[in-house]
Design a protein around this motif. Structure first.
Motif, PDB file in Angstrom:
ATOM      1  N   GLU A  21       3.960 -10.416  -3.522  1.00  0.00           N
ATOM      2  CA  GLU A  21       4.488 -10.907  -2.243  1.00  0.00           C
ATOM      3  C   GLU A  21       5.969 -11.264  -2.348  1.00  0.00           C
ATOM      4  O   GLU A  21       6.749 -10.982  -1.430  1.00  0.00           O
ATOM      5  CB  GLU A  21       3.670 -12.105  -1.759  1.00  0.00           C
ATOM      6  N   VAL A  22       6.360 -11.860  -3.454  1.00  0.00           N
ATOM      7  CA  VAL A  22       7.770 -12.214  -3.652  1.00  0.00           C
ATOM      8  C   VAL A  22       8.626 -10.958  -3.671  1.00  0.00           C
ATOM      9  O   VAL A  22       9.663 -10.873  -2.999  1.00  0.00           O
ATOM     10  CB  VAL A  22       7.955 -13.015  -4.965  1.00  0.00           C
ATOM     11  N   VAL A  23       8.186  -9.962  -4.423  1.00  0.00           N
ATOM     12  CA  VAL A  23       8.971  -8.730  -4.558  1.00  0.00           C
ATOM     13  C   VAL A  23       8.917  -7.904  -3.270  1.00  0.00           C
ATOM     14  O   VAL A  23       9.932  -7.344  -2.844  1.00  0.00           O
ATOM     15  CB  VAL A  23       8.481  -7.911  -5.777  1.00  0.00           C
ATOM     16  N   ALA A  25       8.778  -8.867  -0.269  1.00  0.00           N
ATOM     17  CA  ALA A  25       9.697  -9.431   0.716  1.00  0.00           C
ATOM     18  C   ALA A  25      11.132  -8.962   0.460  1.00  0.00           C
ATOM     19  O   ALA A  25      11.916  -8.797   1.406  1.00  0.00           O
ATOM     20  CB  ALA A  25       9.625 -10.957   0.695  1.00  0.00           C
ATOM     21  N   LYS A  26      11.478  -8.709  -0.781  1.00  0.00           N
ATOM     22  CA  LYS A  26      12.838  -8.293  -1.124  1.00  0.00           C
ATOM     23  C   LYS A  26      13.099  -6.825  -0.794  1.00  0.00           C
ATOM     24  O   LYS A  26      14.239  -6.445  -0.542  1.00  0.00           O
ATOM     25  CB  LYS A  26      13.097  -8.522  -2.620  1.00  0.00           C
ATOM     26  N   ILE A  27      12.030  -6.012  -0.854  1.00  0.00           N
ATOM     27  CA  ILE A  27      12.236  -4.571  -0.632  1.00  0.00           C
ATOM     28  C   ILE A  27      11.551  -4.073   0.643  1.00  0.00           C
ATOM     29  O   ILE A  27      11.436  -2.867   0.852  1.00  0.00           O
ATOM     30  CB  ILE A  27      11.770  -3.742  -1.858  1.00  0.00           C
ATOM     31  N   ASP A  28      11.114  -5.022   1.472  1.00  0.00           N
ATOM     32  CA  ASP A  28      10.450  -4.691   2.732  1.00  0.00           C
ATOM     33  C   ASP A  28       9.299  -3.710   2.498  1.00  0.00           C
ATOM     34  O   ASP A  28       9.285  -2.601   3.021  1.00  0.00           O
ATOM     35  CB  ASP A  28      11.459  -4.116   3.738  1.00  0.00           C
ATOM     36  N   ASP A  62      16.984   0.902  -6.757  1.00  0.00           N
ATOM     37  CA  ASP A  62      16.984  -0.515  -6.367  1.00  0.00           C
ATOM     38  C   ASP A  62      15.557  -1.049  -6.249  1.00  0.00           C
ATOM     39  O   ASP A  62      15.271  -2.167  -6.670  1.00  0.00           O
ATOM     40  CB  ASP A  62      17.730  -0.714  -5.045  1.00  0.00           C
ATOM     41  N   ASP A  63      14.655  -0.231  -5.669  1.00  0.00           N
ATOM     42  CA  ASP A  63      13.249  -0.635  -5.583  1.00  0.00           C
ATOM     43  C   ASP A  63      12.674  -0.839  -6.982  1.00  0.00           C
ATOM     44  O   ASP A  63      12.000  -1.823  -7.249  1.00  0.00           O
ATOM     45  CB  ASP A  63      12.401   0.432  -4.868  1.00  0.00           C
ATOM     46  N   GLU A  65      14.194  -1.573  -9.741  1.00  0.00           N
ATOM     47  CA  GLU A  65      14.730  -2.786 -10.363  1.00  0.00           C
ATOM     48  C   GLU A  65      14.074  -4.027  -9.776  1.00  0.00           C
ATOM     49  O   GLU A  65      13.779  -4.973 -10.496  1.00  0.00           O
ATOM     50  CB  GLU A  65      16.250  -2.820 -10.231  1.00  0.00           C
ATOM     51  N   ALA A  66      13.823  -4.032  -8.472  1.00  0.00           N
ATOM     52  CA  ALA A  66      13.118  -5.162  -7.857  1.00  0.00           C
ATOM     53  C   ALA A  66      11.681  -5.240  -8.362  1.00  0.00           C
ATOM     54  O   ALA A  66      11.166  -6.332  -8.640  1.00  0.00           O
ATOM     55  CB  ALA A  66      13.144  -5.027  -6.337  1.00  0.00           C
ATOM     56  N   GLU A  69      10.556  -7.242 -11.428  1.00  0.00           N
ATOM     57  CA  GLU A  69      10.306  -8.674 -11.352  1.00  0.00           C
ATOM     58  C   GLU A  69       8.814  -9.013 -11.275  1.00  0.00           C
ATOM     59  O   GLU A  69       8.412 -10.120 -11.619  1.00  0.00           O
ATOM     60  CB  GLU A  69      11.036  -9.261 -10.140  1.00  0.00           C
TER      61      GLU A  69
END
Length: 150
Positions: A21-23, A25-28, A62-63, A65-66, A69
């Motif tokens: 859920e945290v990740v 939210a960062k990458i929609d 970018d995805d 790398e996100a 996490e």
């Protein structure tokens, strides 16, 4: 007769979903899909490849790398669960510092030199025959339940 201790916590679906859920939210993205394809120990590249293959994503760098996490967050949640397990159950080391033990996951013998500062209920074990002055300080991390008397 000794009392049987509750088992050490393991990674749960709830831990994985919370990290996803945290990740997400960062990458929609959809957290449930990330959680479905994640396996403990995956890095962002491996997870991105699974999502590309099985969920038909087209992940970018970018995805990826996100997504790296996710595993870090799951490991952090597991470390917290282990710390709580130690505190709630008053988990004590079964062997003292200086004891000669077998680290069963390695099937090798060494001497306990201390407790890990970063991993709950975990010994630092010096491999048998290691000369720190010649090879530097190297220690195995062996969970309490993974050692036996040598």
């Amino acid at each position: 007769m000794s009392e049987i201790q509750p088992k050490r916590p393991t990674v749960t679906k709830e831990m994985i979903l919370a990290a996803a859920e945290v990740v997400a939210a960062k990458i929609d993205a959809d957290a449930a899909t990330i959680a479905e394809h994640y396996r403990h120990g995956m890095d962002g590249y491996e997870l991105a490849k699974e999502l590309d293959k099985w969920a038909y994503w087209d992940t970018s760098r970018d995805d990826m790398e996100a997504l790296d996490e996710v595993d870090w967050l799951v490991d952090a949640a597991l470390r917290e669960a282990e710390k709580e397990w130690v505190a709630v159950n008053d988990i004590q080391p079964p062997f003292p510092v200086g004891a000669r033990v077998q680290c069963n996951v390695r099937n090798e013998i060494g001497t306990i030199t201390g407790l890990s500062e970063h991993s709950a209920a975990t010994y630092q074990v010096k491999p048998e025959g290691q000369d720190d002055s010649a090879t530097g300080t190297r220690r195995w991390l062996c969970k309490f339940e993974q050692v036996s008397a040598a």
